[in-house]
Design an enzyme around this catalytic site. Sequence first.
Site, PDB file in Angstrom:
ATOM      1  N   HIS A  76       0.829  -1.217   0.000  1.00 22.02           N
ATOM      2  CA  HIS A  76       0.000   0.000   0.000  1.00 22.02           C
ATOM      3  C   HIS A  76       0.857   1.259   0.000  1.00 22.02           C
ATOM      4  O   HIS A  76       1.833   1.343   0.746  1.00 22.02           O
ATOM      5  CB  HIS A  76      -0.942   0.012   1.219  1.00 22.02           C
ATOM      6  CG  HIS A  76      -2.090  -0.928   1.048  1.00 22.02           C
ATOM      7  ND1 HIS A  76      -1.939  -2.291   1.113  1.00 22.02           N
ATOM      8  CD2 HIS A  76      -3.398  -0.697   0.773  1.00 22.02           C
ATOM      9  CE1 HIS A  76      -3.111  -2.868   0.887  1.00 22.02           C
ATOM     10  NE2 HIS A  76      -4.015  -1.929   0.678  1.00 22.02           N
ATOM     11  N   PRO A  77       0.468   2.222  -0.831  1.00 21.69           N
ATOM     12  CA  PRO A  77       1.202   3.488  -0.844  1.00 21.69           C
ATOM     13  C   PRO A  77       0.866   4.291   0.410  1.00 21.69           C
ATOM     14  O   PRO A  77      -0.232   4.154   0.960  1.00 21.69           O
ATOM     15  CB  PRO A  77       0.642   4.193  -2.079  1.00 21.69           C
ATOM     16  CG  PRO A  77      -0.773   3.696  -2.165  1.00 21.69           C
ATOM     17  CD  PRO A  77      -0.729   2.261  -1.690  1.00 21.69           C
ATOM     18  N   GLN A  93      -7.796   8.431  -2.197  1.00 24.37           N
ATOM     19  CA  GLN A  93      -7.068   9.474  -1.469  1.00 24.37           C
ATOM     20  C   GLN A  93      -7.658  10.853  -1.768  1.00 24.37           C
ATOM     21  O   GLN A  93      -7.771  11.705  -0.879  1.00 24.37           O
ATOM     22  CB  GLN A  93      -5.576   9.432  -1.824  1.00 24.37           C
ATOM     23  CG  GLN A  93      -4.916   8.125  -1.387  1.00 24.37           C
ATOM     24  CD  GLN A  93      -3.433   8.272  -1.069  1.00 24.37           C
ATOM     25  OE1 GLN A  93      -2.969   9.342  -0.695  1.00 24.37           O
ATOM     26  NE2 GLN A  93      -2.693   7.178  -1.200  1.00 24.37           N
ATOM     27  N   CYS A 119      -8.942   2.667   5.363  1.00 23.14           N
ATOM     28  CA  CYS A 119      -9.854   2.745   4.216  1.00 23.14           C
ATOM     29  C   CYS A 119     -10.295   4.203   4.061  1.00 23.14           C
ATOM     30  O   CYS A 119     -11.181   4.666   4.777  1.00 23.14           O
ATOM     31  CB  CYS A 119     -11.052   1.825   4.445  1.00 23.14           C
ATOM     32  SG  CYS A 119     -12.254   1.918   3.107  1.00 23.14           S
TER      33      CYS A 119
HETATM   34  N1  LIG Z   1      -1.919   3.741   3.113  1.00 26.04           N
HETATM   35  C1  LIG Z   1      -3.238   3.626   2.816  1.00 26.04           C
HETATM   36  O1  LIG Z   1      -4.094   3.541   3.669  1.00 26.04           O
HETATM   37  N2  LIG Z   1      -3.530   3.621   1.507  1.00 26.04           N
HETATM   38  C2  LIG Z   1      -4.798   3.542   1.024  1.00 26.04           C
HETATM   39  N3  LIG Z   1      -6.014   3.637   1.709  1.00 26.04           N
HETATM   40  C3  LIG Z   1      -6.976   3.657   0.783  1.00 26.04           C
HETATM   41  O2  LIG Z   1      -8.178   3.764   1.015  1.00 26.04           O
HETATM   42  N4  LIG Z   1      -6.452   3.556  -0.459  1.00 26.04           N
HETATM   43  C4  LIG Z   1      -5.103   3.484  -0.365  1.00 26.04           C
HETATM   44  O3  LIG Z   1      -4.268   3.380  -1.251  1.00 26.04           O
END
Ligand SMILES: NC(=O)N[C@H]1NC(=O)NC1=O
Length: 174
Positions: free
Chosen positions: A67-68, A88, A122
């Site tokens: 995940h970024p 985001q 989320c």
């Molecule tokens: N780091 C992180 O929570 N990334 C994310 N959350 C989200 O809802 N989309 C993502 O890429």
Amino acid sequence: MDISAVNALSYEDFVNIFGNVVEKCPLITAAVWTSRPFTSLNALEATINEFIDALPESGKEGILRCHPDLAGRDLHSGTLTRESREEQARAGMDALSSAEASRVARLNEEYKRRFGFPFVICARATDKTRILRELSERCQNARAAEMARGIEEVKKICRLRLQGLVLSDAPNKL
Ligand SMILES: NC(=O)N[C@H]1NC(=O)NC1=O
């Protein structure tokens, strides 16, 4: 797309359409295709969740590491996946004040230093204020609690991505 259309997909098309329901983890999608036919969207989601739950800790950490960061380097360089960019943006992470941006960057680094994986939440199920608060509060948690929490958030993200693909009338990637 109804569930019978999902069940009729070749694995190539299935991975094309659903390959990013868990961020940058198309292996999960490719693996659950084996479990067709699914009786419902919920059954597909449950199969993905069971696959995740059966992974060793290192596999779960690996999912989190795919995940970024929120408002991180990928957002600034335009290299987020489409799904992540939309999530985001919806939470306002692309429009932080410079004070907010520095705070998020500092807390993201602190979180990663402490746990060895990124803070995951989320974004579509919350908003900027709550993200900033949770980022700060969750840095104080125990590592095991954060692993479990991060994976729960991954499942929420997955659920909303699946719903977006199956329940919306938007054209899919076929
Ligand atoms: N780091 C992180 O929570 N990334 C994310 N959350 C989200 O809802 N989309 C993502 O890429």
